[in-house]
Design a protein around this motif. Sequence first.
Motif, mmCIF file in Angstrom:
data_model
loop_
_atom_site.group_PDB
_atom_site.id
_atom_site.type_symbol
_atom_site.label_atom_id
_atom_site.label_comp_id
_atom_site.label_asym_id
_atom_site.label_seq_id
_atom_site.Cartn_x
_atom_site.Cartn_y
_atom_site.Cartn_z
ATOM 1 N N ALA A 92 9.489 -14.528 -4.154
ATOM 2 C CA ALA A 92 9.231 -14.151 -2.762
ATOM 3 C C ALA A 92 8.479 -12.831 -2.678
ATOM 4 C CB ALA A 92 10.556 -14.063 -1.996
ATOM 5 N N CYS A 93 8.872 -11.857 -3.486
ATOM 6 C CA CYS A 93 8.240 -10.533 -3.447
ATOM 7 C C CYS A 93 6.809 -10.571 -3.971
ATOM 8 C CB CYS A 93 9.090 -9.526 -4.219
ATOM 9 S SG CYS A 93 10.660 -9.164 -3.389
ATOM 10 N N VAL A 94 6.552 -11.375 -4.994
ATOM 11 C CA VAL A 94 5.186 -11.519 -5.513
ATOM 12 C C VAL A 94 4.288 -12.139 -4.437
ATOM 13 C CG1 VAL A 94 3.739 -12.783 -7.173
ATOM 14 C CG2 VAL A 94 5.817 -11.622 -7.950
ATOM 15 N N LEU A 95 4.770 -13.211 -3.792
ATOM 16 C CA LEU A 95 3.979 -13.863 -2.740
ATOM 17 C C LEU A 95 3.742 -12.924 -1.568
ATOM 18 C CD1 LEU A 95 5.627 -17.409 -2.712
ATOM 19 C CD2 LEU A 95 3.362 -16.786 -3.592
ATOM 20 N N TRP A 96 4.785 -12.204 -1.175
ATOM 21 C CA TRP A 96 4.690 -11.277 -0.054
ATOM 22 C C TRP A 96 3.687 -10.163 -0.351
ATOM 23 C CZ3 TRP A 96 5.964 -6.097 -0.142
ATOM 24 C CH2 TRP A 96 5.964 -5.448 1.090
ATOM 25 N N ALA A 97 3.803 -9.530 -1.516
ATOM 26 C CA ALA A 97 2.899 -8.434 -1.864
ATOM 27 C C ALA A 97 1.454 -8.930 -1.944
ATOM 28 C CB ALA A 97 3.322 -7.798 -3.194
ATOM 29 N N THR A 98 1.262 -10.111 -2.486
ATOM 30 C CA THR A 98 -0.082 -10.684 -2.582
ATOM 31 C C THR A 98 -0.673 -10.941 -1.207
ATOM 32 O OG1 THR A 98 0.492 -11.689 -4.712
ATOM 33 C CG2 THR A 98 -1.421 -12.594 -3.552
ATOM 34 N N ALA A 99 0.122 -11.507 -0.304
ATOM 35 C CA ALA A 99 -0.372 -11.807 1.048
ATOM 36 C C ALA A 99 -0.814 -10.539 1.769
ATOM 37 C CB ALA A 99 0.715 -12.535 1.843
ATOM 38 N N TYR A 100 0.018 -9.498 1.713
ATOM 39 C CA TYR A 100 -0.347 -8.265 2.412
ATOM 40 C C TYR A 100 -1.462 -7.513 1.701
ATOM 41 C CZ TYR A 100 3.090 -8.925 5.996
ATOM 42 O OH TYR A 100 3.781 -9.438 7.059
ATOM 43 N N ALA A 101 -1.535 -7.614 0.393
ATOM 44 C CA ALA A 101 -2.654 -6.991 -0.326
ATOM 45 C C ALA A 101 -3.965 -7.681 0.047
ATOM 46 C CB ALA A 101 -2.415 -7.059 -1.832
ATOM 47 N N LEU A 102 -3.917 -8.999 0.257
ATOM 48 C CA LEU A 102 -5.137 -9.715 0.657
ATOM 49 C C LEU A 102 -5.664 -9.197 1.990
ATOM 50 C CD1 LEU A 102 -4.338 -13.371 -0.458
ATOM 51 C CD2 LEU A 102 -6.045 -11.810 -1.419
ATOM 52 N N LEU A 103 -4.765 -8.865 2.910
ATOM 53 C CA LEU A 103 -5.208 -8.279 4.178
ATOM 54 C C LEU A 103 -5.889 -6.935 3.929
ATOM 55 C CD1 LEU A 103 -2.183 -9.102 6.493
ATOM 56 C CD2 LEU A 103 -4.464 -10.138 6.532
ATOM 57 N N GLY A 104 -5.346 -6.150 3.016
ATOM 58 C CA GLY A 104 -5.970 -4.870 2.663
ATOM 59 C C GLY A 104 -7.310 -5.060 1.972
ATOM 60 N N ILE A 105 -7.387 -6.068 1.107
ATOM 61 C CA ILE A 105 -8.649 -6.368 0.415
ATOM 62 C C ILE A 105 -9.702 -6.809 1.423
ATOM 63 C CG2 ILE A 105 -9.757 -7.981 -1.188
ATOM 64 C CD1 ILE A 105 -7.047 -7.926 -2.762
ATOM 65 N N LEU A 106 -9.291 -7.630 2.377
ATOM 66 C CA LEU A 106 -10.218 -8.087 3.415
ATOM 67 C C LEU A 106 -10.778 -6.900 4.185
ATOM 68 C CD1 LEU A 106 -11.488 -10.330 5.182
ATOM 69 C CD2 LEU A 106 -9.418 -10.236 6.556
ATOM 70 N N SER A 107 -9.910 -5.991 4.598
ATOM 71 C CA SER A 107 -10.394 -4.830 5.350
ATOM 72 C C SER A 107 -11.229 -3.918 4.460
ATOM 73 C CB SER A 107 -9.229 -4.060 5.968
ATOM 74 O OG SER A 107 -8.433 -3.474 4.968
ATOM 75 N N GLY A 108 -10.855 -3.770 3.195
ATOM 76 C CA GLY A 108 -11.631 -2.947 2.269
ATOM 77 C C GLY A 108 -12.987 -3.549 1.971
ATOM 78 N N GLY A 109 -13.060 -4.886 1.993
ATOM 79 C CA GLY A 109 -14.336 -5.558 1.765
ATOM 80 C C GLY A 109 -15.278 -5.441 2.944
ATOM 81 N N LEU A 110 -14.721 -5.216 4.126
ATOM 82 C CA LEU A 110 -15.554 -5.102 5.316
ATOM 83 C C LEU A 110 -16.104 -3.696 5.522
ATOM 84 C CD1 LEU A 110 -13.404 -7.173 7.846
ATOM 85 C CD2 LEU A 110 -15.498 -7.890 6.697
ATOM 86 N N PHE A 111 -15.353 -2.708 5.049
ATOM 87 C CA PHE A 111 -15.740 -1.319 5.286
ATOM 88 C C PHE A 111 -15.693 -0.526 3.985
ATOM 89 C CE2 PHE A 111 -13.879 -2.903 9.195
ATOM 90 C CZ PHE A 111 -14.882 -2.623 10.107
#
Length: 193
Positions: A139-158
């Motif tokens: 659960a923690c691996v999936l959770w951390a990955t999901a929220y990191a993807l949101l950070g990666i998405l924002s980092g990829g945009l700016f």
Amino acid sequence: MNWTDPATIGYPAVFGGVLLGSIVPVVPTGAVVGAGAAVATTTGHLSLPLVLVLATLGAYAGDVVTFGIPRLGSEAAFRWISRRQPAERLEKAREQFARRGWQLVVIGRLVPAGRIPVLLAAAALGYPWRRLLPAALVACVLWATAYALLGILSGGLFDSPLVATLLATVLVLLVTVLANLIARWRRKSKEPV
């Protein structure tokens, strides 16, 4: 120790923020992970794999503590949870944990405001440690990955770490609000009229 190096502050902030927020829900842990991933994506100051590992470890340690405290005093925890619940409902919950406990633990971690009630119920109902520990890790691996993807998405945009971090935080909060609204709508649609 070089306090001007963002890694000196960043890594402990990710681990400590997630750990604290996993035990006492006062820190928006998803935003901490998203921000760490955004900084890792937009700068060379943090390593994305290390951000993921630290976020997972902080969340896992927090979940183990959240489960462990009532589990160690399970008789008192069971009385506290059962005092307002009909016996049939408690038995149904016990059966659900016996059949699909690992799924409940994983889903509880991924659904906003679902983790603590699931962990407390699991502890009070005597869910075994040997089944909780691997389920919580997944659960923690999936959770951390999901929220990191949101950070990666924002980092990829700016390219700006500040803008990416702010966008990651906003995205995490929007996802949380949306998930809560959907959950509330689903509960209301199941209620008898």
